[in-house]
Every structure is written in C-alpha cells, then in structure tokens.
Scaffold this motif. Structure first.
Motif, PDB file in Angstrom:
ATOM      1  N   ALA A  27       0.821  -1.215   0.000  1.00 19.81           N
ATOM      2  CA  ALA A  27       0.000   0.000   0.000  1.00 19.81           C
ATOM      3  C   ALA A  27       0.855   1.265   0.000  1.00 19.81           C
ATOM      4  CB  ALA A  27      -0.931   0.008   1.209  1.00 19.81           C
ATOM      5  N   ASN A  28       2.149   1.114   0.304  1.00 17.30           N
ATOM      6  CA  ASN A  28       3.047   2.251   0.355  1.00 17.30           C
ATOM      7  C   ASN A  28       4.119   2.211  -0.726  1.00 17.30           C
ATOM      8  OD1 ASN A  28       2.686   4.130   2.983  1.00 17.30           O
ATOM      9  ND2 ASN A  28       1.940   2.069   3.412  1.00 17.30           N
ATOM     10  N   GLY A  29       3.795   1.536  -1.816  1.00 11.00           N
ATOM     11  CA  GLY A  29       4.635   1.611  -3.000  1.00 11.00           C
ATOM     12  C   GLY A  29       5.782   0.637  -3.094  1.00 11.00           C
ATOM     13  N   VAL A  30       5.840  -0.339  -2.169  1.00 14.42           N
ATOM     14  CA  VAL A  30       6.903  -1.346  -2.214  1.00 14.42           C
ATOM     15  C   VAL A  30       6.326  -2.640  -2.765  1.00 14.42           C
ATOM     16  CG1 VAL A  30       8.600  -2.651  -0.873  1.00 14.42           C
ATOM     17  CG2 VAL A  30       8.038  -0.296  -0.226  1.00 14.42           C
ATOM     18  N   ASP A  31       6.979  -3.215  -3.754  1.00 15.50           N
ATOM     19  CA  ASP A  31       6.502  -4.465  -4.351  1.00 15.50           C
ATOM     20  C   ASP A  31       6.388  -5.545  -3.285  1.00 15.50           C
ATOM     21  OD1 ASP A  31       7.201  -7.251  -5.667  1.00 15.50           O
ATOM     22  OD2 ASP A  31       6.423  -5.974  -7.279  1.00 15.50           O
ATOM     23  N   ARG A  32       5.194  -6.106  -3.130  1.00 11.71           N
ATOM     24  CA  ARG A  32       4.943  -7.057  -2.047  1.00 11.71           C
ATOM     25  C   ARG A  32       5.823  -8.295  -2.154  1.00 11.71           C
ATOM     26  NH1 ARG A  32       1.810 -11.159   0.217  1.00 11.71           N
ATOM     27  NH2 ARG A  32       0.611 -10.530   2.070  1.00 11.71           N
ATOM     28  N   ALA A  33       5.891  -8.871  -3.341  1.00 15.95           N
ATOM     29  CA  ALA A  33       6.660 -10.106  -3.544  1.00 15.95           C
ATOM     30  C   ALA A  33       8.150  -9.860  -3.311  1.00 15.95           C
ATOM     31  CB  ALA A  33       6.419 -10.657  -4.947  1.00 15.95           C
ATOM     32  N   LYS A  34       8.653  -8.742  -3.807  1.00 14.32           N
ATOM     33  CA  LYS A  34      10.074  -8.436  -3.621  1.00 14.32           C
ATOM     34  C   LYS A  34      10.379  -8.167  -2.157  1.00 14.32           C
ATOM     35  CE  LYS A  34      11.005  -6.657  -8.264  1.00 14.32           C
ATOM     36  NZ  LYS A  34      11.421  -5.477  -9.078  1.00 14.32           N
ATOM     37  N   PHE A  35       9.448  -7.519  -1.469  1.00 17.30           N
ATOM     38  CA  PHE A  35       9.665  -7.270  -0.048  1.00 17.30           C
ATOM     39  C   PHE A  35       9.753  -8.587   0.719  1.00 17.30           C
ATOM     40  CE2 PHE A  35       8.040  -6.946   4.268  1.00 17.30           C
ATOM     41  CZ  PHE A  35       8.929  -6.042   4.804  1.00 17.30           C
ATOM     42  N   LEU A  36       8.818  -9.489   0.465  1.00 19.69           N
ATOM     43  CA  LEU A  36       8.820 -10.776   1.164  1.00 19.69           C
ATOM     44  C   LEU A  36      10.074 -11.577   0.843  1.00 19.69           C
ATOM     45  CD1 LEU A  36       5.076 -11.870   0.848  1.00 19.69           C
ATOM     46  CD2 LEU A  36       6.309 -11.252   2.945  1.00 19.69           C
ATOM     47  N   GLU A  37      10.511 -11.510  -0.407  1.00 20.83           N
ATOM     48  CA  GLU A  37      11.731 -12.221  -0.791  1.00 20.83           C
ATOM     49  C   GLU A  37      12.925 -11.678   0.001  1.00 20.83           C
ATOM     50  OE1 GLU A  37      14.402 -13.255  -4.783  1.00 20.83           O
ATOM     51  OE2 GLU A  37      12.673 -11.912  -4.927  1.00 20.83           O
ATOM     52  N   ALA A  38      13.012 -10.350   0.089  1.00 24.01           N
ATOM     53  CA  ALA A  38      14.109  -9.741   0.838  1.00 24.01           C
ATOM     54  C   ALA A  38      13.976 -10.032   2.331  1.00 24.01           C
ATOM     55  CB  ALA A  38      14.132  -8.234   0.596  1.00 24.01           C
ATOM     56  N   TYR A  39      12.773  -9.910   2.860  1.00 19.16           N
ATOM     57  CA  TYR A  39      12.508 -10.114   4.286  1.00 19.16           C
ATOM     58  C   TYR A  39      12.945 -11.512   4.724  1.00 19.16           C
ATOM     59  CZ  TYR A  39       9.727 -10.382   8.620  1.00 19.16           C
ATOM     60  OH  TYR A  39       9.313 -10.544   9.922  1.00 19.16           O
ATOM     61  N   ASN A  40      12.710 -12.496   3.881  1.00 21.52           N
ATOM     62  CA  ASN A  40      13.026 -13.888   4.217  1.00 21.52           C
ATOM     63  C   ASN A  40      14.402 -14.334   3.730  1.00 21.52           C
ATOM     64  OD1 ASN A  40      10.506 -14.674   5.516  1.00 21.52           O
ATOM     65  ND2 ASN A  40       9.555 -14.461   3.489  1.00 21.52           N
ATOM     66  N   SER A  41      15.165 -13.428   3.167  1.00 23.32           N
ATOM     67  CA  SER A  41      16.444 -13.795   2.561  1.00 23.32           C
ATOM     68  C   SER A  41      17.504 -14.109   3.604  1.00 23.32           C
ATOM     69  CB  SER A  41      16.938 -12.663   1.655  1.00 23.32           C
ATOM     70  OG  SER A  41      17.305 -11.535   2.427  1.00 23.32           O
ATOM     71  N   PHE A  42      18.475 -14.879   3.180  1.00 26.98           N
ATOM     72  CA  PHE A  42      19.610 -15.210   4.044  1.00 26.98           C
ATOM     73  C   PHE A  42      20.383 -13.947   4.421  1.00 26.98           C
ATOM     74  CE2 PHE A  42      24.158 -16.262   4.475  1.00 26.98           C
ATOM     75  CZ  PHE A  42      24.098 -17.146   5.549  1.00 26.98           C
ATOM     76  N   GLY A  43      20.511 -13.023   3.466  1.00 27.83           N
ATOM     77  CA  GLY A  43      21.245 -11.800   3.727  1.00 27.83           C
ATOM     78  C   GLY A  43      20.637 -10.976   4.847  1.00 27.83           C
ATOM     79  N   VAL A  44      19.306 -10.856   4.846  1.00 25.77           N
ATOM     80  CA  VAL A  44      18.625 -10.100   5.897  1.00 25.77           C
ATOM     81  C   VAL A  44      18.748 -10.817   7.230  1.00 25.77           C
ATOM     82  CG1 VAL A  44      16.332  -9.428   6.744  1.00 25.77           C
ATOM     83  CG2 VAL A  44      17.064  -8.789   4.434  1.00 25.77           C
ATOM     84  N   GLN A  45      18.613 -12.126   7.236  1.00 25.90           N
ATOM     85  CA  GLN A  45      18.758 -12.882   8.483  1.00 25.90           C
ATOM     86  C   GLN A  45      20.175 -12.732   9.046  1.00 25.90           C
ATOM     87  OE1 GLN A  45      17.015 -16.905   8.422  1.00 25.90           O
ATOM     88  NE2 GLN A  45      15.940 -16.321   6.554  1.00 25.90           N
ATOM     89  N   THR A  46      21.162 -12.720   8.151  1.00 31.25           N
ATOM     90  CA  THR A  46      22.544 -12.536   8.586  1.00 31.25           C
ATOM     91  C   THR A  46      22.746 -11.166   9.210  1.00 31.25           C
ATOM     92  OG1 THR A  46      23.392 -14.041   6.886  1.00 31.25           O
ATOM     93  CG2 THR A  46      24.946 -12.447   7.825  1.00 31.25           C
ATOM     94  N   LYS A  47      22.168 -10.139   8.598  1.00 18.27           N
ATOM     95  CA  LYS A  47      22.313  -8.784   9.128  1.00 18.27           C
ATOM     96  C   LYS A  47      21.640  -8.630  10.482  1.00 18.27           C
ATOM     97  CE  LYS A  47      23.368  -6.012   5.090  1.00 18.27           C
ATOM     98  NZ  LYS A  47      23.084  -4.752   4.369  1.00 18.27           N
ATOM     99  N   THR A  48      20.525  -9.311  10.716  1.00 22.57           N
ATOM    100  CA  THR A  48      19.879  -9.215  12.034  1.00 22.57           C
ATOM    101  C   THR A  48      20.780  -9.822  13.109  1.00 22.57           C
ATOM    102  OG1 THR A  48      18.645 -11.296  11.766  1.00 22.57           O
ATOM    103  CG2 THR A  48      17.571  -9.278  11.031  1.00 22.57           C
ATOM    104  N   ARG A  49      21.456 -10.910  12.775  1.00 23.96           N
ATOM    105  CA  ARG A  49      22.389 -11.513  13.745  1.00 23.96           C
ATOM    106  C   ARG A  49      23.570 -10.583  14.004  1.00 23.96           C
ATOM    107  NH1 ARG A  49      21.039 -16.288  10.777  1.00 23.96           N
ATOM    108  NH2 ARG A  49      22.933 -16.077   9.506  1.00 23.96           N
ATOM    109  N   GLN A  50      24.076  -9.973  12.947  1.00 32.00           N
ATOM    110  CA  GLN A  50      25.195  -9.047  13.104  1.00 32.00           C
ATOM    111  C   GLN A  50      24.790  -7.823  13.918  1.00 32.00           C
ATOM    112  OE1 GLN A  50      26.144  -8.418   8.966  1.00 32.00           O
ATOM    113  NE2 GLN A  50      27.631 -10.103   8.903  1.00 32.00           N
TER     114      GLN A  50
END
Length: 216
Positions: free
Chosen positions: A144-167
C-alpha cells in the motif's frame, strides 16, 4: 527507551539534568562532557564498517516512541555531518518478537527503499497505530506504500537479511546498548538521551565524541 522497559509497557525514561541553555553548543558545554556521565567509553573497541573517517551508528527500534521523536532531530543533524563521518542505522531487538522490525529495516535496505519508507514505518506505528508485527500484515502495508509485495517478502526472508539481524545483535551486545535510541561513535563510545540528559543533548555529545575520535 531502556532495555528493562520492554518487559512492561511503554514507560518513558527520565533523563539526567542537562546543561544550562546558554552553554549548549559552546566549547564550555563540550568541555563538560564526561565519560561515565554523558557517554560510555567501551573497554573493547567494536568493529566499524569503514576503515577511514569516523563512523556513527544509530541503534533504534521501530516500536520505540523515543526513536520516533528522535528521527527528525537526527535527520537534521545527519545532513550537517562532515564529509569524513559515515552514518548508518542498526535496528535493535531486545526481545525475540521485535526481530520482525529488524527485518523490516534490512529488507527495505536491500531494496533501496529506506529513504522513502523508513519514516513512514514510524508514522504508521506511532501515529496511525498500525500493528506492523506480523509478516503478512507488514507485506500488505508495504504494498500500500509503494513497495513491491513479492520483492519485499523475498528480501525479508532472505539469508542476507537474516545474517544482518544476527550481526546487529552482536554489535548492540558489543556496545552494551541498554536502551534506544542510542548513538555509537567509531566503535569506541556511545551516548543516548537517557545518558546525556535529553535527545537534543545526545547529539551535542555525539559531536564531541566525533571530534574526540579524530584525535585518537
């Protein structure tokens, strides 16, 4: 907001006494800044993401009302930082259920959407009173705020994002951050509104610590 407050509601911290208004921003005020009183000096230096210059890290949580109030003050301050100072944000999760907010930020970062959306997340939670704490609800809000839903979910669940949360957790633990918003300076110091006496004064202390870092 202090770490201990995450266990029982949204009680606000009470800061220490600030310097007199006529001292603010002067050399006298900066000379009055003391380790253990206005800022914390770490026994062990933490890693920075840049080999040159001075790094400033904002530790924050989207659900923190103080972080929401700090955002416009911080934004104006960041715009005036010298060229040798690098600023970055690190989302903090003092409880497991807050990891979703860390992943929101890092997903936006991965998509290059921090600039247009970061402040909207704060506004949605603290002004519109939206509950952005479940992944499908978050994805719907993003769409609803202009971010592609599918791309957001892909990024949200990505290994890279999970790694950054641990860091992010490792860095916050290394700094021994006990509340947000807080500012880490060059892996050596940190200050916050509760330590410095006010959100505004924490930025003055940060200026002092940037200058101090250059001399070491």
């Amino acid at each position: 907001m202090k770490r201990r407050e995450f266990t029982g509601g949204m009680a606000a911290w009470v800061g220490g006494a600030a310097v007199a208004p006529w001292l603010a921003g002067t050399a006298v005020a900066q000379a009055a800044f003391q380790a253990g009183k206005d800022y914390v000096e770490l026994r062990q230096q933490q890693p920075t993401s840049t080999p040159q210059g001075v790094e400033v890290v904002e530790f924050f949580w989207y659900g923190c009302p103080h972080c929401h109030r700090f955002e416009p003050l911080l934004e104006a301050w960041v715009k005036k930082l010298p060229a040798d100072v690098r600023f970055r944000r690190v989302p903090v999760a003092f409880r497991d259920e807050f990891v979703v907010h860390q992943r929101i930020y890092y997903a936006l970062e991965a998509l290059g959407q921090v600039e247009p959306v970061h402040k909207r997340v704060f506004h949605a939670i603290h002004v519109e009173r939206k509950s952005l704490d479940e992944v499908n609800a978050i994805a719907d809000w993003m769409a609803a705020n202009g971010v592609d839903r599918a791309k957001f979910l892909e990024a949200y669940n990505s290994f890279g994002v999970q790694t950054k949360t641990r860091q992010a957790k490792q860095l916050a633990d290394g700094f021994r951050i006990d509340g947000v918003p807080a500012l880490g300076i060059n892996g050596r110091y940190w200050t916050s509104g509760s330590v410095a006496g006010s959100l505004e004064r924490s930025l003055q202390v940060a200026d002092h610590l940037i200058a101090l870092s250059r001399r070491k």
